[in-house]
Design an enzyme around this catalytic site. Structure first.
Site, PDB file in Angstrom:
ATOM      1  N   ASP A 126       0.825  -1.208   0.000  1.00  0.00           N
ATOM      2  CA  ASP A 126       0.000   0.000   0.000  1.00  0.00           C
ATOM      3  C   ASP A 126       0.859   1.259   0.000  1.00  0.00           C
ATOM      4  O   ASP A 126       1.527   1.557   0.990  1.00  0.00           O
ATOM      5  CB  ASP A 126      -0.923  -0.011   1.219  1.00  0.00           C
ATOM      6  CG  ASP A 126      -1.875   1.171   1.241  1.00  0.00           C
ATOM      7  OD1 ASP A 126      -2.099   1.772   0.177  1.00  0.00           O
ATOM      8  OD2 ASP A 126      -2.399   1.487   2.315  1.00  0.00           O
ATOM      9  N   ASP A 335      -1.705   6.715  -6.712  1.00  0.00           N
ATOM     10  CA  ASP A 335      -1.981   5.648  -5.770  1.00  0.00           C
ATOM     11  C   ASP A 335      -2.038   4.308  -6.485  1.00  0.00           C
ATOM     12  O   ASP A 335      -2.740   4.151  -7.478  1.00  0.00           O
ATOM     13  CB  ASP A 335      -3.315   5.920  -5.067  1.00  0.00           C
ATOM     14  CG  ASP A 335      -3.620   4.936  -3.963  1.00  0.00           C
ATOM     15  OD1 ASP A 335      -2.670   4.444  -3.317  1.00  0.00           O
ATOM     16  OD2 ASP A 335      -4.811   4.651  -3.733  1.00  0.00           O
TER      17      ASP A 335
END
Length: 458
Positions: A126, A335
């Site tokens: 992440d 992201d």
């Protein structure tokens, strides 16, 4: 405006659910071709690990995978908004009241090992979180995971972090118990991990690195982590893997979302460098833009987006649309854990309007069947489709996307859709737009570079 040929031959060799998209490199710059078918010497060298999507190996159709990814991406977007709402009133770092919210729940898994002797497990990667954590025995509450839960008592290299440690101080929410640093991390949808901070030897392939700080989670809740045994944060904060390794560069290369067999790649340290790995023709294709810092959201990697072009039209979008706000909102985050790109509402409206005017197909409502807001009808006898080019004008870099990185075709429903959504005042550059690109983060120069790459050949 020049046109591009859309080939249907590949539909005969797929199951006819979703077409995988790729570009004919000989097309013009105003149109895109769209084909439908399915701390040591070791660390100085860096390391390479493979990534796989969390849905890899599941018995899902392409449409089902797409729907799941869109749903997961929207949940993540909600978490990002929740983080923004709390960022302007951050709580005291040593209280449990109104604890900060973190993104979490990325879309890719990496395999690593922990402890001495080393125990292998998979963890979610992440770029929107910092903490590294895994479930630990004895569990007060743990979810079911595919590998045995880590038992620190069976590792000779395990050590708890004291409350006076700088690592403990770096936690957004912590408390001291029996001289040990305890943490609590919330992911915005009732998912959370709670335990104590420790250090261990982590191994990535043949590279072993001692004294990596991580969360030993004894109370872990939520349904989004069950594909792995924890999470590896790659954000910009002190506790992330990137920061702890003190490596100046890392990169990832994500294969096509329709490719369920191939693995993606994460490169850390010197192996992430573009120097000596690219030909002269590749160098010309590298697009580099500065990384922007947001003091109220220090974990994220922000880019400066200055405009968007659809077809041959530079859109009239207010220059402040993508600017960072004083409250920590706005801006554009790149992201790896969000599927689609989400644009601030005014920008999305301008993009959708321009695509609607330039596509030579009627619009078709497919929100319920596909999950995307802007879709067009595919005629049954169509042999080609023309799609406008799509360019993101970052500061110092005009990134023109290949059509497979922004158009999604569902041949079963008979639609072709724009892989972009609307998102209040905050924008996110998602992983669908990053397919088959080497995305290099240079943390010394504070830049991000994009290089078109066949990721399954790295």
């Amino acid at each position: 405006m020049a046109s591009v040929i859309l080939s249907w031959f590949s539909l005969l060799i797929t199951l006819g659910i979703l077409g995988a998209l790729f570009v004919n490199p000989s097309c013009s710059t105003s149109r895109r071709a769209l084909d439908l078918h399915d701390h040591s010497l070791q660390m100085q060298r860096g390391f390479k690990v493979t990534l796989k999507h969390v849905d890899s190996g599941r018995n899902l159709t392409k449409l089902e995978r797409l729907q799941r990814r869109i749903k997961q991406g929207r949940k993540r977007l909600q978490r990002l908004h929740a983080m923004k709402l709390k960022s302007s009133a951050s709580p005291d770092s040593h209280t449990r009241v109104e604890t900060p919210v973190h993104a979490g729940m990325g879309e890719f898994l990496m395999t690593l090992s922990i402890g001495s002797p080393a125990k292998s497990f998979s963890a979610i990667v992440d770029t929107g979180s910092d903490l590294i954590w895994t479930q630990c025995e004895p569990c007060k509450q743990c979810y079911k995971q595919p590998t045995p839960i880590f038992n620190p008592k069976k590792s000779s290299s395990f050590s708890k972090v004291t409350c006076t440690s700088e690592l403990c101080d770096a936690l957004p929410s912590s408390k001291c118990s029996n001289k040990s640093c305890e943490y609590y991390y919330s992911y915005g949808d009732s998912s959370s991990t709670e335990g104590f901070l420790a250090t261990e030897t982590f191994s990535f392939g043949d590279v072993s690195i001692p004294k990596i700080s991580f969360g030993c989670g004894e109370d872990n809740e939520g349904g989004g982590f069950s594909q792995g045994a924890g999470l590896v944060g790659l954000g910009r904060g002190t506790l992330s893997l990137v920061s702890q390794l003190k490596e100046p560069k890392f990169s990832y290369c994500l294969t096509s979302v329709d490719d369920t067999e191939s693995t993606s790649t994460l490169l850390m340290g010197s192996v992430a460098s573009l120097n000596g790995t690219t030909s002269s023709s590749d160098v010309a294709n590298i697009k580099t833009t500065p990384l922007i810092r947001n003091p109220l959201q220090p974990t994220f990697y922000y880019l400066s987006l200055e405009g968007i072009t659809v077809g041959g039209t530079r859109l009239s979008i207010d220059k402040d649309t993508f600017a960072l706000g004083d409250d920590g909102g706005g801006g554009l985050i790149i992201d790896s854990g969000t599927t689609l790109t989400y644009l601030a509402e005014d920008a999305y409206d301008a993009v959708a309007k321009e695509f609607s005017s330039q596509m030579d197909l009627p619009e078709k409502d497919a929100v319920d069947t596909v999950g995307l807001d802007l879709c067009f009808e595919l005629p049954e006898d169509a042999t080609k489709v023309e799609v406008p080019k799509f360019v993101f004008h970052f500061k110092g870099a005009d990134l023109e996307l290949p059509s497979e990185n922004y158009m999604i075709a569902d041949t079963g429903v008979g639609v072709i859709c724009l892989a972009v959504g609307s998102s209040g005042d905050m924008s996110v550059f998602g992983n669908y737009q990053q397919q088959n690109m080497l995305v290099l983060h240079d943390l010394v120069k504070e830049t991000i570079s994009f290089l078109p790459t066949i990721c399954d050949q790295l």
